[in-house]
Design a protein around this motif. Structure first.
Motif, PDB file in Angstrom:
ATOM      1  N   HIS A  56       0.766  -1.417  -0.005  1.00 44.39           N
ATOM      2  CA  HIS A  56       0.018   0.045  -0.053  1.00 44.39           C
ATOM      3  C   HIS A  56       0.819   1.557  -0.020  1.00 44.39           C
ATOM      4  O   HIS A  56       0.449   2.390  -0.145  1.00 44.39           O
ATOM      5  N   LYS A  57       2.119   1.133   0.392  1.00 45.14           N
ATOM      6  CA  LYS A  57       3.072   2.204   0.398  1.00 45.14           C
ATOM      7  C   LYS A  57       4.420   1.640  -0.088  1.00 45.14           C
ATOM      8  O   LYS A  57       4.806   0.644   0.171  1.00 45.14           O
ATOM      9  N   ILE A  58       5.121   2.776  -0.544  1.00 48.04           N
ATOM     10  CA  ILE A  58       6.529   2.352  -1.405  1.00 48.04           C
ATOM     11  C   ILE A  58       7.300   1.956  -0.335  1.00 48.04           C
ATOM     12  O   ILE A  58       8.246   1.443  -0.413  1.00 48.04           O
ATOM     13  N   GLU A  59       7.431   2.786   1.002  1.00 47.78           N
ATOM     14  CA  GLU A  59       8.141   2.486   2.156  1.00 47.78           C
ATOM     15  C   GLU A  59       8.149   1.130   2.496  1.00 47.78           C
ATOM     16  O   GLU A  59       9.406   0.538   2.849  1.00 47.78           O
ATOM     17  N   ARG A  89       5.136  -1.330 -11.198  1.00 50.11           N
ATOM     18  CA  ARG A  89       3.550  -1.462 -11.196  1.00 50.11           C
ATOM     19  C   ARG A  89       2.896  -0.296 -10.495  1.00 50.11           C
ATOM     20  O   ARG A  89       1.717   0.148 -10.767  1.00 50.11           O
ATOM     21  N   MET A  90       3.597  -0.045  -9.387  1.00 48.69           N
ATOM     22  CA  MET A  90       3.248   1.152  -8.431  1.00 48.69           C
ATOM     23  C   MET A  90       3.516   2.594  -9.088  1.00 48.69           C
ATOM     24  O   MET A  90       3.425   3.446  -8.490  1.00 48.69           O
ATOM     25  N   LYS A  91       4.259   2.415 -10.168  1.00 48.23           N
ATOM     26  CA  LYS A  91       4.693   3.776 -11.158  1.00 48.23           C
ATOM     27  C   LYS A  91       5.677   4.441 -10.414  1.00 48.23           C
ATOM     28  O   LYS A  91       6.038   5.556 -10.558  1.00 48.23           O
TER      29      LYS A  91
END
Length: 590
Positions: A56-59, A89-91
């Motif tokens: 849900h988060k890039i972190e 895919r999360m860009k």
């Protein structure tokens, strides 16, 4: 190429496509970053499996990556590849490139799958030249580019607007024996449609089956939407029939594109038929479909029906969004029902839908249009307090409203405030204020503003000059107006029919009807077609100067060209009818 010596790469003899891949972008091919990414000659060929990672988060993804780096033994390349694929895919393309760099430093080997991800990142970041460099290095390392490689490059070219190059690469790909897949075809089709070459997109669609790749709903949707935007609705419907005939089930995007086209052309029976067919196919309208209907109804002034659509969408569990409420507000504003428009804005806020800058600008423009500028100013202040900051269009609407009513000091203050907030006044801003000064007789202030525009480097167009010429004529400065008009060609500007008509009117006002008539005759010679307004202005000019015979002559010419007298010209002739003993004058007017 010294950095690359001793790496054991074999020279490959290639055809056109491989030469293109090897050469890539000459500037990017030999750049340090590309040497960096390909300095390690040892590449794995472990098959790639699609990632099951969900973040849900890039972190969270970065935390896992760091954990993997410090795990002993280190996870396989497959796991790193899956994680990188998820991040892409999360860009987060730049992040993925940074992680590739870390992997290189730690000596983690790459394979064709990881290199395809790297290539895709470059293409997505509009750096397709680097993408070609990656593919070229694949060849030099003895790794064969696959369909995924070509798909990324083709998509990168299309993203950058280089559709012709993408098509050439596609053709080379096919010639070299690579088999395009659905993604390849769909990408090219989308690119062709974006540049308006729908005919070629349809031809490509026809070849898909021959090449063993059946189009899907997305491929058809792309072309149907493009045909609809080109107003080729019949062709779009034929393609829709072909699609359903092949057993491809239309989705909400298909129906929404067709409904939009039907709404634009006012074919409401067809709209209802499509909606019924949509429901019969168990395809539920989404917020975009409903917004298309609401917006179209509002533009036609059918606000009540638009409200019914909104109630219907809520009943079916689809919540109106900002676009829905904006369409309703705009509909009310178009009808001059500003109080109802304000109620929609209040309802929108009450339902937890945050107004955007367009919401407030619609309202501000509506208030100004109907001379309720104080309410417009109140809403202008309110929007800033609510965290929605005015844009250039908002300021232009307010400046126009104030200028129209002669509140020019307020308009000037708005211009200063606009600049203070970092917004750059555009040609509309200046033409609006310029028109306000001229309309209310402040010609010297208009000339001052015109000078500010020149000193500020803003390119002045024929609209600005026309406004100023009109203002000069209105205050009797016809000589100055004539000089400005005659100097237009030296500034590279061509007078339009509006500019000519203004000058003709100004000359007639000063009794210079002969000069006005000569200018009138020069219009067509100079490639500017006469219109009804020009004829009526000149006829009234001759009547005002008591030259009835010339006015009658021009009237006859005007009627023979399919134009007619307007209410002001007709009124002037009516006043002369008492002296018309032959009845010829009334016949010409009719």
């Amino acid at each position: 190429m010294k950095m690359m010596s001793g790496c054991g790469w074999t020279k490959i003899t290639t055809s056109s496509v491989f030469r293109q891949l090897q050469l890539g972008n000459p500037k990017s091919l030999y750049s340090p970053i590309c040497f960096y990414y390909f300095r390690n000659p040892f590449f794995s060929t472990t098959p790639f499996k699609k990632s099951n990672y969900v973040f849900h988060k890039i972190e969270d993804a970065l935390a896992l990556f760091n954990h993997m780096l410090h795990t002993h033994p280190r996870p396989s390349l497959v796991e790193f590849t899956q994680l990188l694929g998820t991040i892409v895919r999360m860009k987060h393309y730049d992040t993925a490139l940074s992680l590739f760099r870390q992997m290189e430093f730690l000596g983690i080997h790459h394979n064709v799958y990881t290199l395809n991800i790297l290539l895709n990142c470059f293409c997505r970041l509009h750096r397709v030249g680097f993408g070609f460099s990656v593919s070229g290095r694949m060849l030099k390392l003895g790794l064969q580019p696959d369909t995924v490689t070509f798909n990324s490059l083709i998509n990168g070219l299309c993203i950058g607007g280089k559709v012709a190059q993408a098509v050439r690469l596609f053709d080379d790909m096919v010639r070299e024996g690579y088999k395009p897949d659905l993604i390849t075809f769909s990408t090219i089709v989308n690119g062709l449609c974006k540049i308006g070459d729908t005919t070629r997109a349809v031809r490509l669609l026809r070849t898909m089956g021959e090449r063993g790749c059946a189009p899907n709903v997305v491929t058809y949707n792309t072309i149907i939407d493009s045909l609809c935007k080109d107003k080729l609705v019949t062709e779009a419907l034929n393609l829709f029939s072909e699609m359903t005939g092949k057993g491809i089930k239309p989705d909400v995007v298909t129906f929404s594109s067709l409904i939009q086209a039907m709404c634009n052309s006012g074919q409401w029976k067809e709209v209802m038929a499509l909606l019924n067919e949509m429901l019969a196919n168990n395809c539920k309208p989404n917020v975009i479909t409903y917004n298309i209907l609401v917006d179209a109804l509002c533009k036609e002034g059918r606000i009540s029906e638009a409200h019914d659509i909104v109630e219907r969408m809520i009943h079916h569990g689809v919540q109106p969004n900002t676009i829905t409420y904006n369409a309703l507000m705009d509909g009310y504003c178009l009808q001059g029902q500003m109080d109802d428009a304000r109620k929609v804005l209040n309802l929108m806020i009450l339902r937890g839908c945050v107004p955007d800058v367009y919401s407030y600008t619609i309202m501000v423009n509506g208030y100004c249009k109907y001379k309720r500028v104080d309410e417009a100013m109140e809403l202008f202040r309110e929007m800033s307090q609510n965290g929605s900051f005015p844009n250039t269009v908002t300021y232009n609407a307010l400046i126009n409203g104030m200028s129209y009513l002669g509140r020019l000091s307020v308009a000037q203050e708005l211009l200063k405030k606009m600049s203070a907030h970092g917004l750059v006044p555009n040609t509309i801003t200046y033409s609006t204020l310029l028109n306000g000064f001229c309309k209310h007789g402040h010609i010297y202030k208009a000339l001052g503003l015109f000078k500010v525009m020149q000193n500020g480097g803003l390119k002045q167009d024929i609209v600005h000059y026309s406004i100023l010429i009109d203002g000069l004529c209105k205050v009797g400065q016809v000589t100055v107006a004539r000089e400005l008009f005659c100097g237009l060609s030296f500034k590279g500007l061509q007078p339009n029919v509006y500019t000519y008509t203004i000058m003709i009117k100004g000359l007639c006002k000063e009794g210079l009807t002969t000069e006005a008539y000569e200018l009138f005759r020069k219009m067509e010679v100079n490639g500017c077609l006469l219109n009804s307004c020009t004829y009526n202005v000149l006829i009234r000019g001759f009547l005002q100067n008591n030259d009835i015979s010339t006015a009658e002559k021009i009237l006859g010419e005007m009627v023979s060209k399919g134009f007619s007298a307007d209410i002001y010209t007709a009124t002037m002739f009516v006043d002369l009818l008492s002296n018309d003993t032959t009845g010829q004058l009334i016949h010409k007017i009719v």
